[in-house]
Scaffold this active site. Structure first.
Site, mmCIF file in Angstrom:
data_model
loop_
_atom_site.group_PDB
_atom_site.id
_atom_site.type_symbol
_atom_site.label_atom_id
_atom_site.label_comp_id
_atom_site.label_asym_id
_atom_site.label_seq_id
_atom_site.Cartn_x
_atom_site.Cartn_y
_atom_site.Cartn_z
ATOM 1 N N GLU A 30 10.957 -28.814 -34.422
ATOM 2 C CA GLU A 30 11.128 -27.116 -34.894
ATOM 3 C C GLU A 30 11.405 -27.109 -36.434
ATOM 4 O OE1 GLU A 30 13.308 -24.798 -32.435
ATOM 5 O OE2 GLU A 30 12.167 -25.171 -30.622
ATOM 6 N N ARG A 87 14.314 -20.932 -40.900
ATOM 7 C CA ARG A 87 13.771 -19.675 -40.537
ATOM 8 C C ARG A 87 13.915 -18.750 -41.818
ATOM 9 N NH1 ARG A 87 15.830 -19.256 -34.259
ATOM 10 N NH2 ARG A 87 14.113 -20.502 -33.513
ATOM 11 N N ARG A 128 21.270 -20.458 -39.340
ATOM 12 C CA ARG A 128 21.290 -21.369 -38.129
ATOM 13 C C ARG A 128 19.934 -22.333 -38.052
ATOM 14 N NH1 ARG A 128 19.278 -20.912 -32.503
ATOM 15 N NH2 ARG A 128 18.100 -18.959 -32.988
#
Length: 531
Positions: free
Chosen positions: A115, A290, A386
């Site tokens: 990811e 992200r 995160r």
């Protein structure tokens, strides 16, 4: 009621702690409180997986630590990062022993995904419902444990401290102590007093403070708000992670998550013109962290005047996609999107809180006998952003470390006597529920419009003014009407909104998830914003 150990929340953090404690102390009582059903938690909605160094030939602790530190943009606690990364694989092995079924490849080895922000394949997963599978395994193990009592449909109103004994408690009080909680029993509609020697907050996130979120309706920041009211320490609340790819469906709450693992398997983000735009924002393209991807999507939407972008999976192996992401495939098909032929409309949605109740490396809060772990805690792992799939790992590692610190301490703690019964603050039912529901809508709109992915000083100032008014109106309602879950959640959400805005106002820089166009430079002085 009196109990040795009290756990508030039934997600992976709370259940990990409760199971370990129950097995170590078969003679003691453990009570778990949840405000709905035991499996309705943020854990249940975690799709992608759990990160851990599994293939030591290709991966290493140092690589996982480095990836986490880079994502956290300078604000991670290096000691905490090392603890979580190095202890994580052992915790994963434990949940596998409980019966969690992670996907395997044709050779029988665990299929490791990749990811955004990860340098290696290290994500263990169960289809696209990893959190739900882990929750199932823990709850199944719970059924075999006789000294755990699970109380469903109980809403914790407040933590009991010296304040309730008539003492003046302030932020400067050095010995604030938790004696238990006041709980609104939704089946009897009465407020009960539960005294405990050790209390663990595992209350999850606060995504419902925003209009569009992947979080379930229960994610209302209850733990953070209760600790703040009790004069405990809260930190880094300005760092709210917006997941870049929630399925665009106006009016649906919570938003359906399109896990980052789809991009890890080759999904490409495209704008209105069909351009793969991420290469213009970061060398890692669609697998950038992200915060970068969410800002890029936000910019493309504003530039093109659209409310979403697209995730293109048409070039991917459809059979492999259906095997790995069956729920995403089914959800898209139900709304008329065939991912083999159509692109998926996606937009960012509030997803995860990187700040929260400040804890040390054993989950201890600034309030004695009160611990916190999971999303409601700020352990120092995430810093300003995160890293994907580190949250389930953190929850298990800190659930275990809270257990290690409390398992022997409990014998040295006695129950506090003289705790008063709850004083009924209101005398009547709220005559109009619209007073609560409308205030909640206003709060969601304020936070979404002024305190979203991109912020400015003026937006934050406006948000604070409007939150002040909402706070005054809601406190008046709280004083004059009977306590209800809807009113308590509204109070908690307003408190959380205030803490997010206050933290954002204090941070005069752009770092990680906090992006303020009036302060685009990063400060040389790295600091946590403690409230």
């Amino acid at each position: 009621m009196q109990t040795d150990f009290l756990v508030i929340g039934s997600g992976i953090a709370g259940l990990t702690y409760a199971l370990k404690t129950a097995k170590a102390h078969p003679d003691k009582n453990i009570v778990i409180i949840t405000k709905t059903q035991a499996d309705e938690t943020n854990t249940k909605y975690a799709q992608g997986g759990i990160a851990g160094v599994w293939d030591e030939e290709k991966d290493s602790y140092d690589k996982h630590i480095e990836d986490t530190l880079i994502a956290g943009d300078g604000l991670c606690n290096p000691k905490t990062v090392e603890i979580v990364v190095t202890e994580g694989p052992e915790r994963i092995k434990e949940i596998i022993e409980y019966g969690a079924r992670f996907d395997k490849d044709a050779n029988g080895d665990y299929a490791l995904g990749k990811e955004g922000g990860h340098s290696e394949n290290r994500i263990l997963h169960h289809k696209d419902v990893t959190g739900k599978e882990m929750e199932r395994a823990l709850l199944h193990e719970l059924q075999n444990t006789t000294n755990i009592q699970l109380l469903n449909h109980c809403f914790v109103v407040d933590i009991i401290t010296q304040h309730h004994l008539g003492y003046l408690v302030t932020k400067s009080t050095t010995d604030i102590t938790c004696f238990g909680v006041y709980v609104l029993n939704l089946q009897t509609n009465k407020i009960d007093t539960i005294l405990s020697k050790i209390t663990l907050l595992a209350t999850g996130g606060n995504g419902q403070v925003y209009r569009t979120t992947t979080n379930p309706r229960i994610a209302t920041g209850d733990g953070v708000a209760m600790v703040y009211r009790a004069k405990g320490r809260i930190e880094n609340m300005e760092f709210i992670q917006f997941h870049p790819t929630a399925l665009y469906q106006p009016g649906e709450s919570p938003s359906f998550l399109i896990t980052e693992a789809v991009r890890g398997d080759g999904g490409i983000l495209r704008n209105k013109q069909g351009e793969a735009f991420m290469e213009r924002y970061d060398a890692r393209k669609d697998l950038a962290p992200r915060d970068i991807v969410a800002r890029a999507i936000d910019n493309e939407m504003k530039k093109n005047g659209t409310e979403h972008v697209y995730l293109d999976c048409r070039h991917m192996d459809i059979d492999k996609f259906i095997h790995h992401f069956p729920n995403i495939y089914e959800k898209c098909l139900n709304i008329g999107i065939d991912i083999a032929k159509d692109m998926i409309p996606v937009a960012p949605a509030a997803h995860y809180s990187c700040g929260g109740i400040k804890t040390d490396e054993y989950g201890r809060t600034s309030i004695q006998n009160l611990y916190a772990c999971g999303e409601c805690a700020s352990t120092g792992l995430h810093g300003a952003n995160r890293l994907a799939s580190n949250s389930l790992l953190e929850a298990m590692v800190f659930g275990h470390r809270c257990y290690l610190d409390t398992v022997n301490r409990v014998n040295d703690i006695t129950f506090e006597t003289g705790i008063p019964e709850w004083k009924i603050k209101g005398t009547s039912e709220p005559k109009e529920m619209i007073l609560i529901t409308q205030s909640r809508k206003e709060l969601e709109q304020i936070m979404s419009d002024y305190v979203g992915i991109v912020r400015t000083d003026m937006r934050l100032k406006r948000a604070m003014k409007r939150l002040d008014l909402l706070y005054e109106e809601t406190e008046e309602l709280y004083r004059n009407t009977k306590v209800s879950p809807q009113l308590c959640e509204l109070r908690n959400l307003i408190t959380v909104g205030y803490l997010i805005v206050k933290g954002a106002e204090f941070r005069k820089e752009s770092r990680g998830l906090h992006y303020n166009t009036d302060h685009l430079e990063k400060s040389a002085l790295l600091q946590n914003i403690i409230l």
